[in-house]
Design an enzyme around this catalytic site. Structure first.
Site, short mmCIF file in Angstrom:
data_model
loop_
_atom_site.label_atom_id
_atom_site.label_comp_id
_atom_site.label_asym_id
_atom_site.label_seq_id
_atom_site.Cartn_x
_atom_site.Cartn_y
_atom_site.Cartn_z
N HIS A 82 78.20 -53.83 55.88
CA HIS A 82 78.26 -52.29 55.93
C HIS A 82 76.95 -52.03 56.69
CE1 HIS A 82 79.13 -48.50 54.43
NE2 HIS A 82 77.96 -48.36 54.48
N ASP A 161 82.83 -40.69 44.75
CA ASP A 161 81.78 -40.66 46.08
C ASP A 161 82.52 -39.97 47.15
OD1 ASP A 161 79.84 -41.73 48.07
OD2 ASP A 161 81.48 -42.38 49.02
N ARG A 168 77.46 -33.34 49.13
CA ARG A 168 76.04 -33.69 49.61
C ARG A 168 76.25 -33.16 50.90
NH1 ARG A 168 75.88 -39.62 49.34
NH2 ARG A 168 74.00 -39.36 50.31
N SER A 183 76.27 -44.52 47.00
CA SER A 183 77.59 -44.11 47.69
C SER A 183 77.95 -45.41 48.23
CB SER A 183 77.10 -43.12 48.44
OG SER A 183 78.10 -42.91 49.58
N LYS A 187 81.18 -48.15 46.90
CA LYS A 187 82.28 -48.49 47.87
C LYS A 187 82.39 -50.07 48.17
CE LYS A 187 81.09 -45.31 50.68
NZ LYS A 187 80.73 -44.19 51.50
N1 URA Z 1 77.09 -43.63 54.31
C1 URA Z 1 77.74 -43.74 53.01
O1 URA Z 1 78.67 -44.31 52.69
N2 URA Z 1 77.07 -43.13 52.16
C2 URA Z 1 75.96 -42.11 52.21
O2 URA Z 1 75.61 -41.36 51.37
C3 URA Z 1 75.42 -42.26 53.43
C4 URA Z 1 75.88 -43.13 54.55
#
Ligand code: URA
Length: 441
Positions: A82, A161, A168, A183, A187
């Site tokens: 990621h 999220d 946000r 966040s 995931k």
């Molecule tokens: N990428 C994400 O998945 N979440 C965030 O809060 C910032 C970047």
């Protein structure tokens, strides 16, 4: 406890319990906690921060808001990768086939781009016929058969999220370390891989602008991953300027293909080798990072990486002829050249400004419902530190809409800062964070 009391507790600098956090997330998802209270809560977290334990509890509360993917039907050590978001970051297109060709099963669920950062799914959709909407069983069967599958997120993964991120985004609370960490990791944990490689970006185009914040974010995420029993490594890598030479969906696919063939820009190639070796190491296919690096270099040089990419394209319904003839990818109608107005060195190439310019041309989405144009984008002919002479090409805009090109030209030109002296060189990879600690290079 009432939502009001939980917000007050955090506002007054006290530590929340797992129960407080769970209650808040459950209430937010059921609608009993309205947006205005959640907005106050995330702003409080922005200022007060969260302990490692609270961040971990928030992550698990977000995971619990939805489904968890069961990848146990895939044999081997599944490694997910990621990036915290970048401009011109097409590494997943290279790393997926590279790791798969080295024997690491790649079951990758990717997202679409939003704002100035791109998304792997949009890029893959530049490939004629490529199907990114796969049923879960087909997705898993693909990995078992050819070692790799890349699809859009299916199912109801970390829905809290999605809701929180949207909130946000409009309350100036995205760039908070515990909120980003929870966040991202919610995931990743919901997506079911055994090990996680995080690419934490630092610089102009990234959420984290300096090394100390990037290290803190990396530590927070590695701690969460380790806590839930997933081997997690974070690399901190540069995003002061766009990665590689292209920004825009089809243009980035072209560059990824070149990289898989051992060609293409050196920063992209090096980053893919570094990230690729860590994936192979985490996947248990090498005993050390050095051994993994030799392995991935060999896999690129002997053609196995591009062969695996071809197999992925065919397996997901795409027409692979573009691999041998890159002009078959979507092409914009016009090209506009931008040239240097003076001699000197490129001392800055502002990543965020280039990302926003590419979005304005149509390569990205301003809002999640915007339509994107797969063929448009920006090709960068000069990068940070390069010598440039007046009249030399700095960039080529690939455009379909003259109006958009006019609005964008000046922005791209201004993203290049030319000075008489060369800039101080920046590292491509700044360091790594593992469960054992922080190592800065
Ligand atoms: N990428 C994400 O998945 N979440 C965030 O809060 C910032 C970047």
């Amino acid at each position: 406890m009432r939502a009001y009391d939980i917000i007050l507790k955090k506002r007054n600098g006290m530590e929340l319990s797992a129960e407080d956090i769970n209650q808040l997330i459950i209430g937010y998802m059921s609608g009993s906690v309205p947006d205005y209270q959640m907005a106050a809560f995330v702003m409080t977290v922005f200022f007060q921060g969260m302990s490692a334990r609270e961040t971990s509890d928030l992550t698990m509360a977000i995971v619990a808001s939805g489904d968890r993917v069961d990848l146990s039907g895939i044999t081997g050590n599944k490694v997910d990768k990621h990036s915290t978001g970048g401009v011109g970051d097409k590494t997943t297109l290279v790393l997926g086939p590279l790791a798969a060709a080295a024997g690491v099963p790649v079951a990758k669920m990717s997202g679409r781009g939003l704002g100035h950062t791109g998304g792997t799914i949009d890029k893959l959709e530049s490939i004629p016929g490529f199907n990114t909407s796969l049923e879960r069983e087909i997705f898993i069967q693909n990995v078992n058969r050819i070692g790799i599958s890349i699809g859009g997120q299916t199912g109801n993964l970390a829905p809290a999220d999605k809701k929180l991120y949207a909130l946000r985004d409009v309350t100036a609370t995205v760039d908070s370390i515990p909120l980003i960490a929870s966040s991202v990791m919610s995931k990743k944990i919901a997506a079911g891989a055994d090990a996680i490689l995080l690419d934490v970006k630092i610089g102009d185009g990234a959420f984290m602008k300096n090394i100390s914040n990037a290290v803190d974010l990396a530590k927070a995420m590695v701690e969460i991953g380790t806590h839930v029993g997933k081997k997690t490594i974070a690399l901190i890598t540069d995003m002061e300027q766009p990665l590689g030479q292209t920004v825009g969906n089809a243009l980035e696919v072209r560059e990824a293909v070149q990289c898989l063939m051992g060609e293409g820009p050196s920063d992209l190639k090096e980053l893919c080798l570094v990230l690729g070796s860590h994936m192979v190491y985490l996947g248990g296919q090498a005993r050390s990072i050095d051994e993994a690096r030799s392995r991935v270099e060999r896999i690129i040089n002997n053609g196995k990486a591009i062969d695996k990419f071809r197999e992925l394209v065919v397996n997901q319904g795409g027409d692979p002829s573009f691999i041998d003839d890159l002009s078959l990818l979507p092409q914009a109608a016009e090209k506009h050249q931008l040239t240097a107005v003076e001699d000197g060195y490129i001392s800055e190439l502002k990543a965020e400004q280039i990302g926003i310019a590419a979005m304005t041309l149509g390569a990205g989405r301003e809002t999640k419902d915007s339509q994107i144009d797969l063929s448009v984008g920006i090709e960068l002919y000069k990068k940070r530190g390069d010598r440039v002479l007046r009249g030399e090409t700095l960039a080529i805009l690939h455009v379909n809409d003259a109006e958009k090109a006019n609005v964008t030209k000046d922005k791209v030109q201004q993203a290049f800062v030319i000075t008489k002296e060369p800039p101080v060189a920046r590292k491509l990879v700044w360091g790594q964070v593992t469960a054992q600690g922080v190592e800065l290079y």
